[in-house]
Design a protein around this motif. Structure first.
Motif, short mmCIF file in Angstrom:
data_model
loop_
_atom_site.label_atom_id
_atom_site.label_comp_id
_atom_site.label_asym_id
_atom_site.label_seq_id
_atom_site.Cartn_x
_atom_site.Cartn_y
_atom_site.Cartn_z
N HIS A 1 21.07 35.65 31.75
CA HIS A 1 21.72 36.43 32.61
C HIS A 1 21.88 37.90 31.86
O HIS A 1 22.16 38.03 30.95
CB HIS A 1 23.08 36.04 33.03
CG HIS A 1 23.62 36.50 34.21
ND1 HIS A 1 24.35 37.87 34.39
CD2 HIS A 1 23.76 36.23 35.48
CE1 HIS A 1 24.77 38.14 35.60
NE2 HIS A 1 24.47 37.16 36.25
N SER A 2 21.78 38.83 32.76
CA SER A 2 21.98 40.50 32.03
C SER A 2 23.25 40.57 31.42
O SER A 2 23.40 41.39 30.54
CB SER A 2 21.94 41.43 33.28
OG SER A 2 23.06 41.40 34.34
N ILE A 3 24.41 39.96 31.84
CA ILE A 3 25.67 40.30 31.24
C ILE A 3 25.81 39.69 29.77
O ILE A 3 26.59 40.23 28.82
CB ILE A 3 26.95 39.52 31.84
CG1 ILE A 3 26.58 38.14 32.05
CG2 ILE A 3 26.99 40.01 33.27
CD1 ILE A 3 27.66 37.26 32.76
N THR B 1 26.67 63.40 24.66
CA THR B 1 25.49 62.92 24.71
C THR B 1 25.50 61.24 23.80
O THR B 1 24.77 60.40 24.56
CB THR B 1 24.64 63.57 23.76
OG1 THR B 1 24.42 65.05 24.20
CG2 THR B 1 23.08 63.09 23.67
N TYR B 2 26.24 61.40 22.93
CA TYR B 2 26.47 59.77 22.36
C TYR B 2 27.18 58.78 23.30
O TYR B 2 26.51 57.79 23.27
CB TYR B 2 27.41 60.00 21.07
CG TYR B 2 26.73 60.88 19.99
CD1 TYR B 2 25.59 60.72 19.73
CD2 TYR B 2 27.58 61.43 19.10
CE1 TYR B 2 24.88 61.42 18.58
CE2 TYR B 2 27.15 62.14 17.95
CZ TYR B 2 25.70 62.14 17.79
OH TYR B 2 25.17 62.78 16.70
N ILE B 3 27.92 59.22 24.08
CA ILE B 3 28.61 58.31 24.98
C ILE B 3 27.55 58.02 26.20
O ILE B 3 27.31 56.74 26.35
CB ILE B 3 29.71 59.06 25.81
CG1 ILE B 3 30.80 59.10 24.68
CG2 ILE B 3 30.24 57.92 26.65
CD1 ILE B 3 31.46 58.11 24.06
N CYS B 4 26.75 58.90 26.55
CA CYS B 4 25.78 58.43 27.48
C CYS B 4 24.61 57.70 26.95
O CYS B 4 24.12 56.63 27.75
CB CYS B 4 24.91 59.76 27.96
SG CYS B 4 26.22 60.95 29.06
N LEU B 5 24.24 57.96 25.75
CA LEU B 5 23.28 56.99 25.05
C LEU B 5 23.75 55.54 25.13
O LEU B 5 22.91 54.67 25.30
CB LEU B 5 22.84 57.89 23.77
CG LEU B 5 22.03 58.85 23.89
CD1 LEU B 5 21.53 59.47 22.43
CD2 LEU B 5 20.58 58.73 24.69
N THR B 6 25.03 55.66 24.70
CA THR B 6 25.58 54.28 24.34
C THR B 6 25.58 53.35 25.72
O THR B 6 25.30 52.21 25.99
CB THR B 6 27.12 54.24 23.76
OG1 THR B 6 26.85 55.01 22.60
CG2 THR B 6 27.47 52.93 23.47
N MET B 7 26.00 53.88 26.75
CA MET B 7 26.01 53.38 27.95
C MET B 7 24.44 52.86 28.55
O MET B 7 24.35 52.13 29.21
CB MET B 7 26.84 54.30 29.07
CG MET B 7 28.28 54.38 28.86
SD MET B 7 29.08 54.99 30.11
CE MET B 7 28.85 56.81 30.05
N ALA B 8 23.81 53.94 28.23
CA ALA B 8 22.19 53.61 28.82
C ALA B 8 21.97 52.34 27.69
O ALA B 8 20.98 51.55 28.25
CB ALA B 8 21.40 54.76 28.15
N GLY B 9 22.23 52.36 26.69
CA GLY B 9 21.73 51.10 25.71
C GLY B 9 22.53 49.80 26.17
O GLY B 9 22.08 48.51 26.34
N VAL B 10 23.64 49.88 26.99
CA VAL B 10 24.00 48.56 27.73
C VAL B 10 23.39 48.11 28.85
O VAL B 10 23.27 47.08 28.97
CB VAL B 10 25.80 49.07 28.29
CG1 VAL B 10 26.20 47.92 29.17
CG2 VAL B 10 26.90 49.43 27.23
N MET B 11 23.03 49.24 29.74
CA MET B 11 21.91 48.90 30.78
C MET B 11 20.53 48.15 30.16
O MET B 11 20.27 47.26 30.98
CB MET B 11 21.73 50.05 31.57
CG MET B 11 23.08 50.79 32.00
SD MET B 11 23.82 50.03 33.21
CE MET B 11 22.96 50.26 34.97
N ALA B 12 20.11 48.88 29.01
CA ALA B 12 18.92 48.44 28.45
C ALA B 12 18.99 47.17 28.05
O ALA B 12 18.08 46.26 28.20
CB ALA B 12 18.44 49.44 27.51
N SER B 13 20.07 46.71 27.41
CA SER B 13 20.41 45.49 26.72
C SER B 13 20.57 44.34 27.91
O SER B 13 20.11 43.16 27.80
CB SER B 13 21.64 45.44 26.06
OG SER B 13 21.52 46.29 24.86
#
Length: 819
Positions: free
Chosen positions: A295-297, A273-285
């Protein structure tokens, strides 16, 4: 099913199959699979070809992309129409952009802002010079390129200057780290300064890139004619600053708390769950910065900066996503860049002259600025020059800048191709140029360590180089070193770190370079399973050095590929003039690590000891986890009775066994050790001892040396002496019985290969790091309960000198230690 519109047609995701008349190349997903396979094959093949030249992988990936584009294979229109049709470009770029997004998150995860703050004025001054001078050179270069390249005059001067200046001033932090590690300069003064300056440069480059994207926003529409108000650019910049402040001031503390929650004691489901939330944070940022107009990067990179570098979360993120991103998705981005790069646009003497000017300007700005400031910082001239060349490294970040510039229509095809070729050439030349410059400089530093102007006190010191991988083997190591307390001891503890293509290698380097005890304090920081050992060993190392006044401990770190790690070990051994190299048995770690030991054993300039750790000195197997190190026991009450450590020396004869016998004699002089010498005498029709091997020519001399070594041991040491007569085919069986008895905590043997008549597995043993007897001892224990120490004498000495003493109590040994 996802669809993509191509003019009036609808492109479907998957086909119905060739048996139903469908061509898979007309469908998005099968075509994407084929494109990915082709990109991976070409990039890996080029990486294999460039490996002997020690080029970073990014060179092969850039070249692979160019080969697939209109510069080479793409000149065939049928190839482009079938493999890279125009309708597939948005799909390929979208997948590649996901990989780029997560890669830039990993770059931010690598970058430690605290280390930048601690890097000092020297690194900051070098980074500032490496950015400002190329950027100043870019002012004149931009003016020239806008006049010389057709179509560039339509682009605003400020926009063109920003992208050209950023492209010239960038230093690729990940690529530089790989080059330094390949050249084994990562932990040198040059490497540390280059990495610190490159980290500062990387942060500055992203700030400049954000400004460049903001200024170029208007060029993406209407043929470069800006229709936006200048106030919009100001709002974009202010929004970007607020985003960064929000991430560093609010999100970063939350991620610190988040990281502490992700510990090894949590269940796998919670960790997932922590890993998935972190990767979702990458996409949201990434979405937020794209929404702002940057740029999104940039958002993914900033989010990576907020992740704590020492916790479990960072390591798990790297483990989960890096191989997939770097190995599969990122090469697709290079392919997309290559499809946009048309080297044939650089045609005619004028265009090639411009390319030469751009390369020269880039090199002159970076190298000159860095060299001058480094000299002012009192760095030697050759190292300053090497530093300048290293800071001129380009890579993925520059490609990102150039691709954004082309996307925003700031750079046309010809200028884009010129700048891509500049990045390729400057990065390609880095490794051979630094090897040529820095080799002589580093050799001077090495020879200083072998100067004969040492004091007598320094010459009498026993020097041992111990190579370890983690804190788990340190207790047994210190118990072994305690047995040599009859002489002054200088212990060099070298932490071996395998270099790979993973970001985790760079994080390990950053930890290893920090002050204090790098291995103990930083090796597994944040891992709760090893925190106890971490803290225990840290305190015991300090206590050990303090209590044993004759012991000096020095810490070293070697970060290398396994293929050349033995060179680091041998170089340190020669520079420090050590009498013995202490290695851990690598058979449990895999074939690659085993090869490191084998290469050290073949070329070592001194005695080599290979240690199979069975918990030496830590008591019985059930009690070892609750025991403390010998240094801690020595600081406790003297009323505590510590049982003696039982040591067995197996002696068959020969130079290796004589060195093992001498080491056992020194242990016997220590009050905490009880040494037993078991001499195996073979029943042989020629009445030769068991040491006889096919290459030995003077058996009588070896017998005489054996008897002399045994007599010397009995004269000066109180040891238990046992003789066993064995048949020539039963040597290994006898040795196994000793290992299975579990009477001894440590068994010392010489490394040897018995004649085929005496060894049942001589062909297998030939490549072993432990030799015949050592392998027999280890194989006799399903679970290692007795530690085994295998001794190999100095290979560079001839047979007449093979009886040289291990410990520095004679002038003869002092002479040999300088070989």
């Amino acid at each position: 099913m996802a669809n993509t519109t191509r003019s009036s047609e609808v492109i479907k995701t998957s086909s119905s199959g060739a048996w139903q008349g469908d061509n898979p190349l007309n469908y998005a997903f099968p075509l994407l699979i084929l494109q990915t396979i082709l990109v991976l094959f070409i990039s890996r093949f080029l990486a294999f070809l460039l490996k002997p030249l020690r080029q970073p992988k990014v060179i092969a990936e850039i070249l692979g992309g160019i080969l697939l584009g209109p510069s080479a294979l793409g000149r065939n229109q049928d190839f482009l129409r079938w493999i890279f049709p125009s309708w597939s470009t948005p799909i390929l770029e979208s997948v590649a952009s996901i990989g780029l997004l997560f890669f830039l998150f990993l770059v931010g995860l690598e970058l430690d802002l605290t280390s930048i703050r601690r890097s000092g004025r020297r690194a900051f001054a070098i980074a500032l010079a490496g950015i400002s001078l190329p950027f100043l050179f870019g002012i004149g270069l931009t003016f020239l390129l806008r006049r010389a390249i057709k179509g560039e005059e339509k682009v605003g001067y400020a926009q063109c200057l920003m992208f050209t200046g950023v492209a010239l001033s960038i230093t690729a932090f990940p690529v530089l780290a790989r080059i330094l590690a390949e050249l084994r300069l990562l932990t040198t003064q040059v490497g540390e300064t280059a990495m610190a300056a490159a980290a500062i440069n990387d942060v500055a480059a992203w700030i400049l890139l954000a400004i460049s994207v903001d200024l170029a926003a208007g060029n993406s529409n209407h043929g470069g004619t800006s229709t936006t108000s200048p106030l919009v650019s100001i709002w974009v910049l202010l929004s970007g600053v607020l985003f960064v402040a929000f991430m560093l001031l609010l999100v970063r503390p939350f991620m610190s708390w988040f990281s502490t929650r992700c510990s090894s004691r949590q269940q796998d489901l919670v960790d997932e769950t922590y890993i998935c939330l972190t990767m979702a944070g990458v996409m949201a940022s990434g979405f937020m910065t794209d929404l702002i107009g940057i740029h999104s990067i940039f958002g993914a990179f900033v989010f990576g900066l907020t992740i704590p570098k020492g916790g479990d979360l960072a390591g798990r993120l790297i483990k989960r996503i890096e191989d997939f991103v770097s190995g599969l998705l990122l090469p697709l981005y290079f392919a997309c860049s290559g499809l946009k790069t048309d080297v044939t646009k650089i045609r005619g003497a004028k265009a090639w002259g411009l390319l030469l000017i751009v390369i020269s300007t880039s090199c002159a700005g970076k190298i000159m600025g860095t060299f001058v400031v480094a000299m002012l910082c009192m760095i030697p001239a050759r190292e300053s020059l090497a530093l300048g060349v290293l800071m001129n490294t380009k890579g993925l970040v520059e490609l990102i800048v150039l691709n954004i510039g082309k996307e925003k229509k700031v750079l046309n095809d010809e200028m884009f191709a010129i700048l891509v070729m500049m990045a390729l050439v400057t990065t390609f030349m880095t490794t051979p140029t630094v090897m040529a410059i820095y080799k002589s400089s580093s050799s001077k530093i090495t020879t200083k360590g072998s100067s004969n102007s040492k004091s007598d006190k320094e010459k009498d010191c026993l020097r041992i180089l111990a190579c370890i991988h983690g804190p788990g083997n340190l207790p047994s190591l210190l118990n072994l070193m305690e047995s040599l307390q009859n002489s002054r001891l200088k212990l060099y503890v070298m932490h071996l770190v395998e270099l790979s293509d993973r970001s985790s290698s760079i994080i390990m380097v950053q930890r290893a370079r920090k002050n204090g005890y790098p291995l103990v304090n930083r090796f597994c920081r944040g891992s709760s399973t090893l925190q106890y050992h971490d803290q225990l060993v840290a305190s015991e190392f300090k206590a050990y050095s303090r209590v044993h006044g004759q012991v000096t401990i020095r810490h070293l770190t070697a970060i290398s590929a396994l293929s050349c790690m033995h060179e680091d070990i041998l170089q340190v051994a020669q520079a420090k003039r050590v009498s013995m190299i202490f290695l851990l048995s690598m058979e449990v770690l895999g074939h690659g690590w085993l090869g490191v030991n084998q290469r050290v054993l073949r070329a070592a300039p001194c005695l080599v000891a290979v240690f199979v750790d069975g918990g030496f000195g830590l008591g019985s197997e059930c009690d070892r986890e609750d025991q403390e190190l010998p240094a801690a026991a020595s600081t406790s009450s003297t009323a505590i009775t510590i049982p003696k450590k039982r040591v067995c020396v197996l002696f068959l004869g020969g130079p290796d066994d004589r060195q093992a016998l001498e080491l056992g004699g020194w242990m016997a002089q220590h009050a905490d050790f009880m040494v037993t010498v078991v001499r195996l005498l073979c029943v042989h029709h020629h009445e030769r001892n068991c040491y006889s091997i096919s290459t030995m020519t003077d058996v009588d001399l070896e017998k005489e040396l054996d008897e002399g070594a045994m007599a010397e041991l009995k004269r000066r040491s109180d040891v238990e002496y046992i003789e066993k007569v064995v048949a020539e085919g039963n040597i290994e069986e006898t040795v196994r019985s000793i290992g299975q008895s579990k009477v001894y905590e440590l068994v010392i043997v010489g490394k040897r290969r018995l004649p085929s008549s005496m060894a049942s597995q001589s062909n297998q043993i030939d490549q072993s790091e432990l030799g015949t007897i050592g392998d027999a001892l280890v194989s006799a224990q399903p679970v290692i309960s007795s530690s085994v120490l295998v001794i190999q004498h100095q290979q560079l000495l001839n047979s007449k000198k093979s009886s040289a003493r291990l410990l520095p109590n004679t002038d003869r040994n002092q002479e040999l230690s300088l070989v």
